[in-house]
Design an enzyme around this catalytic site. Structure first.
Site, short mmCIF file in Angstrom:
data_model
loop_
_atom_site.label_atom_id
_atom_site.label_comp_id
_atom_site.label_asym_id
_atom_site.label_seq_id
_atom_site.Cartn_x
_atom_site.Cartn_y
_atom_site.Cartn_z
N GLU A 10 100.21 68.47 67.55
CA GLU A 10 99.63 67.32 66.84
C GLU A 10 98.12 67.43 66.70
OE1 GLU A 10 97.89 63.16 67.04
OE2 GLU A 10 98.04 64.63 68.66
N HIS A 307 103.52 63.98 67.88
CA HIS A 307 102.63 63.44 68.90
C HIS A 307 103.30 63.49 70.28
CE1 HIS A 307 100.62 60.24 71.23
NE2 HIS A 307 99.58 60.42 70.46
#
Length: 338
Positions: A10, A307
Protein backbone atom coordinates in the site's frame (compact mmCIF):
# COMPACT_ATOMS: atom_id res chain seq x y z
CA UNK A 1 18.02 -3.91 12.72
CA UNK A 2 14.81 -4.56 10.77
CA UNK A 3 15.03 -3.20 7.22
CA UNK A 4 11.75 -1.97 5.68
CA UNK A 5 10.87 -0.55 2.28
CA UNK A 6 8.03 1.96 2.55
CA UNK A 7 7.20 1.63 -1.15
CA UNK A 8 5.97 -1.95 -0.82
CA UNK A 9 2.29 -2.86 -0.93
CA UNK A 10 0.00 0.00 0.00
CA UNK A 11 3.01 2.27 0.47
CA UNK A 12 1.40 4.74 2.89
CA UNK A 13 1.83 6.10 6.38
CA UNK A 14 0.38 3.07 8.18
CA UNK A 15 3.60 1.12 7.53
CA UNK A 16 5.53 3.76 9.45
CA UNK A 17 3.06 4.06 12.34
CA UNK A 18 2.90 0.29 12.83
CA UNK A 19 6.70 0.07 12.74
CA UNK A 20 7.07 2.84 15.32
CA UNK A 21 4.53 1.24 17.66
CA UNK A 22 5.95 -2.27 17.47
CA UNK A 23 9.55 -1.07 17.64
CA UNK A 24 8.77 0.74 20.89
CA UNK A 25 7.01 -2.32 22.35
CA UNK A 26 9.51 -4.97 21.27
CA UNK A 27 12.67 -2.90 21.62
CA UNK A 28 13.68 -3.84 18.08
CA UNK A 29 15.22 -1.01 16.02
CA UNK A 30 14.29 -0.49 12.39
CA UNK A 31 15.33 1.42 9.31
CA UNK A 32 12.75 2.45 6.71
CA UNK A 33 13.48 3.82 3.26
CA UNK A 34 11.06 5.17 0.66
CA UNK A 35 8.61 6.38 3.33
CA UNK A 36 5.11 6.90 1.85
CA UNK A 37 6.60 6.45 -1.61
CA UNK A 38 3.22 5.76 -3.24
CA UNK A 39 1.61 9.01 -2.06
CA UNK A 40 1.22 12.20 -4.07
CA UNK A 41 3.49 13.91 -1.54
CA UNK A 42 5.96 11.18 -0.53
CA UNK A 43 8.05 11.28 2.60
CA UNK A 44 7.04 12.52 6.04
CA UNK A 45 4.20 15.01 6.31
CA UNK A 46 3.43 16.86 9.55
CA UNK A 47 1.27 14.14 11.11
CA UNK A 48 3.82 11.42 10.29
CA UNK A 49 6.66 13.55 11.64
CA UNK A 50 4.67 14.03 14.84
CA UNK A 51 4.08 10.28 15.12
CA UNK A 52 7.85 9.75 14.95
CA UNK A 53 8.51 12.46 17.53
CA UNK A 54 5.72 11.26 19.84
CA UNK A 55 6.83 7.61 19.86
CA UNK A 56 10.44 8.72 20.30
CA UNK A 57 9.44 10.82 23.32
CA UNK A 58 7.46 7.98 24.88
CA UNK A 59 10.26 5.42 24.59
CA UNK A 60 13.36 7.61 24.60
CA UNK A 61 14.34 6.52 21.12
CA UNK A 62 17.35 7.60 19.15
CA UNK A 63 16.21 8.80 15.72
CA UNK A 64 18.14 9.97 12.70
CA UNK A 65 17.42 13.63 11.78
CA UNK A 66 13.91 13.94 10.36
CA UNK A 67 11.75 16.73 8.97
CA UNK A 68 8.86 17.18 6.56
CA UNK A 69 9.65 15.50 3.24
CA UNK A 70 12.31 13.13 4.60
CA UNK A 71 12.00 9.69 3.02
CA UNK A 72 14.24 7.56 5.22
CA UNK A 73 14.80 7.18 8.96
CA UNK A 74 16.36 4.95 11.57
CA UNK A 75 14.61 4.39 14.92
CA UNK A 76 16.33 2.85 17.96
CA UNK A 77 13.87 2.56 20.87
CA UNK A 78 14.50 2.65 24.60
CA UNK A 79 12.15 1.78 27.46
CA UNK A 80 8.54 2.98 27.29
CA UNK A 81 7.87 5.56 30.00
CA UNK A 82 4.55 6.62 31.48
CA UNK A 83 3.94 10.36 31.69
CA UNK A 84 1.85 13.37 30.80
CA UNK A 85 2.50 14.14 27.17
CA UNK A 86 1.40 16.95 24.85
CA UNK A 87 2.03 17.05 21.11
CA UNK A 88 1.04 19.79 18.65
CA UNK A 89 1.04 18.74 14.99
CA UNK A 90 0.97 22.40 13.96
CA UNK A 91 -1.40 21.78 11.05
CA UNK A 92 -4.72 19.98 10.48
CA UNK A 93 -2.82 16.69 10.30
CA UNK A 94 -4.64 13.81 11.95
CA UNK A 95 -4.57 13.67 15.75
CA UNK A 96 -6.36 10.31 15.64
CA UNK A 97 -3.56 8.59 13.72
CA UNK A 98 -0.96 9.89 16.18
CA UNK A 99 -3.03 8.77 19.18
CA UNK A 100 -3.70 5.40 17.59
CA UNK A 101 0.04 4.82 17.19
CA UNK A 102 0.63 5.75 20.84
CA UNK A 103 -2.15 3.66 22.41
CA UNK A 104 -0.60 0.16 22.13
CA UNK A 105 2.78 1.47 23.24
CA UNK A 106 1.38 3.16 26.35
CA UNK A 107 -0.42 -0.05 27.29
CA UNK A 108 3.14 -1.33 27.88
CA UNK A 109 4.30 1.67 29.96
CA UNK A 110 5.30 1.50 33.61
CA UNK A 111 2.27 3.44 34.84
CA UNK A 112 -0.79 5.49 33.76
CA UNK A 113 -0.32 8.12 31.07
CA UNK A 114 -2.17 11.06 29.63
CA UNK A 115 -1.71 12.39 26.10
CA UNK A 116 -3.03 15.58 24.50
CA UNK A 117 -2.62 15.91 20.74
CA UNK A 118 -3.49 19.13 18.91
CA UNK A 119 -4.24 19.23 15.18
CA UNK A 120 -6.99 17.88 12.95
CA UNK A 121 -9.66 15.67 14.47
CA UNK A 122 -11.78 15.19 11.34
CA UNK A 123 -9.83 14.77 8.10
CA UNK A 124 -10.80 13.40 4.67
CA UNK A 125 -8.15 10.65 4.71
CA UNK A 126 -8.10 9.61 8.39
CA UNK A 127 -10.59 8.08 10.82
CA UNK A 128 -12.55 10.66 12.84
CA UNK A 129 -11.96 11.03 16.57
CA UNK A 130 -15.31 9.36 17.29
CA UNK A 131 -14.18 6.23 15.43
CA UNK A 132 -11.14 5.85 17.65
CA UNK A 133 -13.29 5.66 20.78
CA UNK A 134 -16.49 3.99 19.57
CA UNK A 135 -15.20 1.49 16.99
CA UNK A 136 -11.49 0.75 17.49
CA UNK A 137 -11.72 1.54 21.20
CA UNK A 138 -14.63 -0.83 21.77
CA UNK A 139 -12.61 -3.80 20.48
CA UNK A 140 -9.54 -2.75 22.45
CA UNK A 141 -11.63 -2.63 25.65
CA UNK A 142 -12.99 -6.10 24.89
CA UNK A 143 -9.39 -7.28 24.80
CA UNK A 144 -8.67 -5.88 28.26
CA UNK A 145 -7.46 -2.31 27.69
CA UNK A 146 -8.61 0.48 30.00
CA UNK A 147 -8.63 4.05 28.76
CA UNK A 148 -10.74 7.17 28.39
CA UNK A 149 -10.78 9.44 25.38
CA UNK A 150 -12.19 12.94 25.14
CA UNK A 151 -12.61 15.17 22.10
CA UNK A 152 -12.20 18.59 23.68
CA UNK A 153 -12.27 20.62 20.50
CA UNK A 154 -12.96 19.84 16.84
CA UNK A 155 -10.24 20.57 14.30
CA UNK A 156 -11.12 20.73 10.58
CA UNK A 157 -8.89 21.14 7.52
CA UNK A 158 -7.14 23.49 6.88
CA UNK A 159 -7.26 25.28 10.24
CA UNK A 160 -6.73 22.38 12.63
CA UNK A 161 -6.57 23.39 16.27
CA UNK A 162 -8.58 20.42 17.49
CA UNK A 163 -7.68 18.68 20.74
CA UNK A 164 -7.93 14.96 21.49
CA UNK A 165 -7.06 13.74 24.98
CA UNK A 166 -6.24 10.14 25.96
CA UNK A 167 -5.92 8.79 29.50
CA UNK A 168 -4.67 5.21 29.54
CA UNK A 169 -3.41 2.65 32.07
CA UNK A 170 -1.03 -0.25 31.41
CA UNK A 171 -2.32 -3.66 30.39
CA UNK A 172 0.08 -6.55 30.99
CA UNK A 173 -1.24 -8.43 27.96
CA UNK A 174 -4.20 -8.00 25.65
CA UNK A 175 -6.50 -11.03 25.58
CA UNK A 176 -7.19 -12.88 22.31
CA UNK A 177 -10.81 -12.69 21.20
CA UNK A 178 -12.99 -14.07 18.42
CA UNK A 179 -14.92 -11.45 16.49
CA UNK A 180 -16.51 -13.31 13.63
CA UNK A 181 -20.08 -12.03 13.88
CA UNK A 182 -21.55 -8.56 14.25
CA UNK A 183 -24.57 -9.82 16.12
CA UNK A 184 -27.93 -8.05 15.83
CA UNK A 185 -27.93 -4.31 15.32
CA UNK A 186 -28.85 -2.62 18.59
CA UNK A 187 -28.73 1.03 17.64
CA UNK A 188 -28.10 3.24 14.62
CA UNK A 189 -27.83 7.01 14.50
CA UNK A 190 -26.51 9.82 12.33
CA UNK A 191 -24.75 13.00 13.47
CA UNK A 192 -23.95 16.15 11.52
CA UNK A 193 -21.43 18.53 13.08
CA UNK A 194 -21.29 22.07 11.68
CA UNK A 195 -18.97 24.92 12.67
CA UNK A 196 -19.01 28.37 11.07
CA UNK A 197 -21.37 27.27 8.28
CA UNK A 198 -25.11 27.49 7.68
CA UNK A 199 -27.01 24.99 9.89
CA UNK A 200 -28.92 23.85 6.82
CA UNK A 201 -25.76 22.01 5.68
CA UNK A 202 -26.13 19.48 8.48
CA UNK A 203 -29.88 19.24 8.08
CA UNK A 204 -29.56 18.34 4.39
CA UNK A 205 -26.97 15.64 5.18
CA UNK A 206 -29.18 14.15 7.86
CA UNK A 207 -32.22 14.14 5.54
CA UNK A 208 -30.34 11.83 3.17
CA UNK A 209 -29.11 9.40 5.83
CA UNK A 210 -32.29 9.30 7.89
CA UNK A 211 -34.34 8.52 4.79
CA UNK A 212 -31.91 5.95 3.42
CA UNK A 213 -31.57 4.02 6.68
CA UNK A 214 -35.00 4.71 8.25
CA UNK A 215 -33.47 6.15 11.39
CA UNK A 216 -36.28 8.30 12.74
CA UNK A 217 -35.97 11.88 14.00
CA UNK A 218 -34.57 11.00 17.43
CA UNK A 219 -31.63 9.21 15.80
CA UNK A 220 -30.74 12.11 13.51
CA UNK A 221 -28.69 14.56 15.52
CA UNK A 222 -27.66 17.99 14.33
CA UNK A 223 -24.78 19.32 16.41
CA UNK A 224 -23.83 22.96 16.14
CA UNK A 225 -20.26 23.80 17.13
CA UNK A 226 -18.72 27.16 18.10
CA UNK A 227 -17.86 29.17 15.01
CA UNK A 228 -14.22 29.44 16.07
CA UNK A 229 -13.84 25.68 15.57
CA UNK A 230 -14.61 26.08 11.87
CA UNK A 231 -15.37 26.55 9.18
CA UNK A 232 -15.95 22.84 8.89
CA UNK A 233 -18.47 20.02 8.70
CA UNK A 234 -18.52 16.28 9.17
CA UNK A 235 -21.33 13.74 9.07
CA UNK A 236 -21.15 10.39 10.88
CA UNK A 237 -23.29 7.26 10.72
CA UNK A 238 -22.86 4.85 13.64
CA UNK A 239 -24.05 1.22 13.67
CA UNK A 240 -23.89 -0.42 17.10
CA UNK A 241 -24.13 -4.20 16.88
CA UNK A 242 -24.06 -6.72 19.71
CA UNK A 243 -20.34 -7.41 19.23
CA UNK A 244 -18.93 -4.53 17.20
CA UNK A 245 -19.50 -0.87 16.39
CA UNK A 246 -18.82 0.62 12.97
CA UNK A 247 -18.69 4.28 11.97
CA UNK A 248 -18.95 5.70 8.46
CA UNK A 249 -18.04 9.32 7.88
CA UNK A 250 -17.34 12.03 5.36
CA UNK A 251 -16.03 15.59 5.53
CA UNK A 252 -17.72 18.58 3.93
CA UNK A 253 -15.69 20.15 1.13
CA UNK A 254 -15.84 23.46 -0.67
CA UNK A 255 -17.82 23.04 -3.89
CA UNK A 256 -19.35 19.69 -2.86
CA UNK A 257 -23.04 19.63 -1.96
CA UNK A 258 -24.22 18.42 1.42
CA UNK A 259 -26.23 15.72 -0.36
CA UNK A 260 -23.10 14.39 -2.09
CA UNK A 261 -21.22 14.27 1.22
CA UNK A 262 -24.05 12.30 2.84
CA UNK A 263 -24.32 9.89 -0.09
CA UNK A 264 -20.63 9.01 0.29
CA UNK A 265 -21.41 7.89 3.83
CA UNK A 266 -24.51 6.02 2.70
CA UNK A 267 -22.63 4.14 -0.02
CA UNK A 268 -19.91 2.96 2.36
CA UNK A 269 -22.45 1.92 4.99
CA UNK A 270 -24.52 0.05 2.40
CA UNK A 271 -21.49 -1.93 1.24
CA UNK A 272 -20.85 -2.91 4.84
CA UNK A 273 -24.47 -3.94 5.34
CA UNK A 274 -24.35 -6.08 2.20
CA UNK A 275 -21.38 -8.04 3.54
CA UNK A 276 -21.21 -10.49 6.44
CA UNK A 277 -17.97 -9.18 7.97
CA UNK A 278 -17.87 -7.99 11.55
CA UNK A 279 -15.37 -5.21 10.83
CA UNK A 280 -15.44 -2.85 7.90
CA UNK A 281 -12.39 -2.56 5.68
CA UNK A 282 -10.84 0.36 7.62
CA UNK A 283 -11.39 -1.11 11.08
CA UNK A 284 -9.98 -4.45 9.94
CA UNK A 285 -6.62 -2.91 9.12
CA UNK A 286 -6.43 -1.23 12.53
CA UNK A 287 -7.29 -4.41 14.47
CA UNK A 288 -4.22 -6.31 13.28
CA UNK A 289 -1.81 -4.70 15.76
CA UNK A 290 -3.80 -5.43 18.94
CA UNK A 291 -4.64 -8.97 17.75
CA UNK A 292 -0.97 -9.61 17.03
CA UNK A 293 0.06 -8.22 20.43
CA UNK A 294 -2.49 -10.55 22.04
CA UNK A 295 -0.72 -13.43 20.30
CA UNK A 296 -3.83 -14.71 18.55
CA UNK A 297 -7.49 -14.33 17.73
CA UNK A 298 -9.78 -14.26 14.73
CA UNK A 299 -12.04 -11.64 13.19
CA UNK A 300 -14.00 -11.24 10.01
CA UNK A 301 -14.08 -8.24 7.70
CA UNK A 302 -16.31 -6.97 4.94
CA UNK A 303 -13.45 -6.46 2.49
CA UNK A 304 -9.74 -7.31 2.45
CA UNK A 305 -7.81 -4.22 1.39
CA UNK A 306 -4.22 -3.74 0.27
CA UNK A 307 -3.84 -1.55 3.34
CA UNK A 308 -4.62 -4.53 5.59
CA UNK A 309 -2.37 -6.91 3.67
CA UNK A 310 0.55 -4.49 3.91
CA UNK A 311 0.01 -3.95 7.61
CA UNK A 312 0.08 -7.71 8.16
CA UNK A 313 3.43 -7.96 6.39
CA UNK A 314 4.95 -5.25 8.60
CA UNK A 315 3.61 -6.81 11.81
CA UNK A 316 5.18 -10.16 10.96
CA UNK A 317 8.56 -8.45 10.72
CA UNK A 318 8.37 -7.44 14.40
CA UNK A 319 6.35 -10.13 16.16
CA UNK A 320 6.50 -13.96 16.16
CA UNK A 321 3.03 -14.33 14.68
CA UNK A 322 1.51 -15.52 11.43
CA UNK A 323 -1.43 -13.72 9.88
CA UNK A 324 -3.71 -15.73 7.59
CA UNK A 325 -6.60 -14.51 5.45
CA UNK A 326 -9.39 -16.75 4.16
CA UNK A 327 -11.59 -15.13 1.54
CA UNK A 328 -15.26 -16.05 1.31
CA UNK A 329 -18.17 -14.91 -0.82
CA UNK A 330 -19.37 -12.23 1.59
CA UNK A 331 -16.52 -11.77 4.05
CA UNK A 332 -12.84 -12.49 4.72
CA UNK A 333 -11.66 -14.11 7.95
CA UNK A 334 -8.34 -13.11 9.51
CA UNK A 335 -6.60 -15.53 11.89
CA UNK A 336 -3.57 -14.49 13.94
CA UNK A 337 -1.46 -17.33 15.33
CA UNK A 338 1.81 -17.66 17.21
Amino acid sequence: MIELDGSLGEGGGQMLRTSLTLSAITGRPFRMKNIRARRAKPGLQRQHLMAVQALAAVCGAEVTPVDVGVGELEFRPGAIRAGDYAFDIGTAGSTTLVVQALMPALLHADGPSSVRVTGGTHNPTAPPAHYLDRAFGRVLRQMGATFEMELERFGFYPRGGGELVLNIVPCRRLQPIELLQRGPRIHAYAEAFVAGLAPTVGRRELDILCTEFHLGDTNCRQCGLPADQGPGNTVLLTFEHAYVTEIFSAIGERGVTAETVARRVAEEASRYQASEGAAGAHLAGQLLVPFALAGGGTFSMSHLSQHTLTNAEVIQQFLPVKVHFTRGAHRTVCAVET
